[in-house]
Design an enzyme around this catalytic site. Sequence first.
Site, short mmCIF file in Angstrom:
data_model
loop_
_atom_site.label_atom_id
_atom_site.label_comp_id
_atom_site.label_asym_id
_atom_site.label_seq_id
_atom_site.Cartn_x
_atom_site.Cartn_y
_atom_site.Cartn_z
N ASP A 418 0.85 -1.19 0.00
CA ASP A 418 0.00 0.00 0.00
C ASP A 418 0.89 1.24 0.00
OD1 ASP A 418 -2.30 1.57 0.27
OD2 ASP A 418 -2.34 1.41 2.46
N GLU A 421 2.92 5.12 -3.76
CA GLU A 421 3.02 6.15 -4.84
C GLU A 421 4.39 6.83 -4.85
OE1 GLU A 421 0.44 5.87 -2.63
OE2 GLU A 421 -0.68 4.70 -4.10
N ASP A 496 -8.74 3.69 -2.65
CA ASP A 496 -9.80 4.18 -1.75
C ASP A 496 -10.98 4.75 -2.51
OD1 ASP A 496 -8.01 3.39 0.14
OD2 ASP A 496 -7.37 5.40 0.70
O1 MIG Z 1 -3.99 6.17 4.42
O2 MIG Z 1 -3.73 0.91 5.65
O3 MIG Z 1 -5.86 2.26 0.29
O4 MIG Z 1 -7.00 0.13 1.67
O5 MIG Z 1 -7.03 0.28 4.46
C1 MIG Z 1 -4.71 4.99 4.43
C2 MIG Z 1 -4.87 1.68 5.78
C3 MIG Z 1 -3.77 3.83 4.25
C4 MIG Z 1 -4.91 3.09 2.30
C5 MIG Z 1 -5.41 1.88 1.56
C6 MIG Z 1 -6.51 1.25 2.35
C7 MIG Z 1 -5.98 0.83 3.70
C8 MIG Z 1 -5.43 2.06 4.42
N1 MIG Z 1 -4.42 2.72 3.61
#
Ligand code: MIG
Length: 810
Positions: A418, A421, A496
């Site tokens: 996650d 980027e 998201d």
């Molecule tokens: O800033 O890990 O897209 O699926 O639950 C949020 C927490 C960080 C973004 C991900 C989301 C995940 C969440 N993450």
Amino acid sequence: MRLLVCTLASSLLVGHAAILAADHTSLQPIGAVASVARTAQGLRLQCADGASVTLSVLAPDLVRVRTLFAGQTAALDHSWAIARTEWPKTPFTVQENADAVTLGTGELHVVIRRAPLLIEFRDAATGRVLNADARPMARDAKTGAVGAAKKLGFDEHFYGLGEKAARLDKRRGKFTMWNSDTPGYVEGTDPIYQSIPLYLGLEHGVAYGLFYDNAWRSTFEFGHLTQESANYTADGGELDYYFIAGPALKKVVSRYTELTGRMPLPPLWSLGHQQSRYSYYPDKLVEHIADKYRAHDLPLDVIHLDIHYMDGYRVFTWDKTRFPDPAGLARSLSAKGVRLITIVDPGVKFQPEGGYPVYDEGAEKDYYLRQTDGTVYVGEVWPGKSVFVDYTKEEARRWWGDWHRTLTDAGIAGIWTDMNEPADFLDPTGKRHEHIRFDDLGQRTPYNGMRNTFALNMARATYEGLQRLQPDRRPFVITRAGYAGIQRYAVKWTGDNNATFASLSLNVPMFASLGLSGQPFIGADIPGFIGRGDGELLARSYQIAAFSPFFRNHTAIDSYDKEPWRFGAYYEGIARKFIKLRYQLLPFLYTTMEEAHRTGVPLFRPLVLNFQEDENTATIDDQFMVGDALLAAPVTRAAQREREVYLPAGNWFDFWTGAPVEGGRTHVVPAPLDHLPLYVRAGSIIPSTVAMSHTGEKPWDPLRFDIYPDASGAATGSLYEDDGLTSAHERGVFRRTAVSFSGGRLTLHSEGSHRTPARHFEIVLHGDRTVSAVIANGQSLASAHWSRTAKGALTVRIADDGQPLSLEFR
Ligand code: MIG
């Protein structure tokens, strides 16, 4: 009035500044061709201004154009996106005259006009122009921006660009490539998480592809303001692109994925239903969710652990209070047929005071991204101050991959990457990162040219790490961001999204576009990450998700619980129906994913991919196809209970009733909340099995084949099977069964050395009214083995002994 004028003028100014880089006309055009030399792979052009252009024939339908403008120094001939650099020698011809040079292959004529330098790609057989420069390639010597402008066909459609919160056809749109963390994005938010600088053009049934292999921030404009040209500009780097000739869209996708790599064959369980939340803890709650799933007769293969399983968000650690015994939890879930996936974030907690071995090791070995002044960049993410790994360093990738041992040792089955980027709370735009330099094979490439590749290299480190840690298992990695080639390492989910119908309506165009951009394994949070959503949204969401390869329910930390039972029995029942349908169709879905792995052609398809000759399909993005056989027309609006469905020419069958439906027209069909309008293309044979609680519960027995004959009474299909877990399939340990039906005879023929357990085939012939005898391998089959429903579906039950089977219907 004055005020209005002022406001207008200033907003125009702002607009102008923002599009400056994208304005191709402000760049300086390349000089005219001064000399032409033949090379082993094609041509090298020297231009009057000192620029050079190298054209390389990699295949008859694949030509690379790499340009170095005057004063530009060449970077290493290396791309993180490219999987294949060695191509068999392809014969080509060169013809020169006063005005032009033509490079010819069996499929393409690349005509290069000398002054001004303009490149045109023509179909070698028809002479038809597929794509042509509208203006010479160009660069801005001051900023380093490079650009190309291609003529725009008046009837041309544009597809691809990876993940865009936009409709399928990108015509008249303008898009930026700059991986961005954009929670709650809506249609039109741009850029979002991923950057795939590939697009496919289609005009009058003829397609081509253009892949601009440049990871800098770039902009694509498909006749945004005028109908004259399709413009590309990048803020830096080289103008280095690949032209792929069709005419079939499928062929373009296939070539593109040969160049940038294909999705590895996924483990079967990864196609199962998955449940997530931000975040499930403690361990008892995770057990409870698994138990609830079983008690509610809802199939489930995976539960995800989001960031709270870690100790203070420190990557590769466990919170000992919430998860005192992760391996014990994994074992206990495994007994219920449920696997665990953990999230892994790129931000490593900045803990110079010691006590966190991950940080210490990375610091000691110099694996963290540094800035031009030599200091390590410290940003801020979940752990607070954090540093980021330079995944362009091979050693750092290896190190990162090896740290996954802390997870695999605990029995974790897959990794969810996650925030790659990479997201940074201090500045989500990346502006603050400008002074970072990536090692990039010793080139010290600026951040702006590398940000888009960060997730690709992190996913690579993860994938290769899992491969080393568990050589007998197919790795499973999920990613949010990516660049071209990401499909080699990771499955993509669309981040998201909102729990709204507007967001749901983006599923089809986004999944279809990702598939056309080389990424077949895609999915979105069901029923949407942000916000509450309601039972109706849940039902409609499962009707699409049941056919998207990545099939996961997930929700935000402060969003309502979204497990199917939270919405009440009525809506839960609809979710159950579609989750079970998913498991019944696993033989078909797995077979279709294997095709995507082998050919690059995705499972989740826009209609245009299967019917590109049919102009009506060019912009349809509220219907989709699953492989070649199924057409779905989901509802993505609240309170809607019927909809229009366009069926391309040919015969179709209603999936639910088996009734024939006429193609080549639009139907208005009922779509009550528990119903997905779903059709089978006549001429298909679809393998399926019985529903089960998880993919490993039992073998596919009976294995069913539904035959839907076309107008000539013929149909074909196939079934791919293997152990679903290991790499033995690479050594031929699979069973591929070709199934074909014509002239009243069905034949099944298998190849490969995988042995399936003793089981039964259930063969269902649709649309039959006349059969009075069934002959199996020459022997008449007792009528006890076959039966016919009132609707004309004839069912035959017969043992599968792994040998070829021939069934005659008389
Ligand atoms: O800033 O890990 O897209 O699926 O639950 C949020 C927490 C960080 C973004 C991900 C989301 C995940 C969440 N993450």
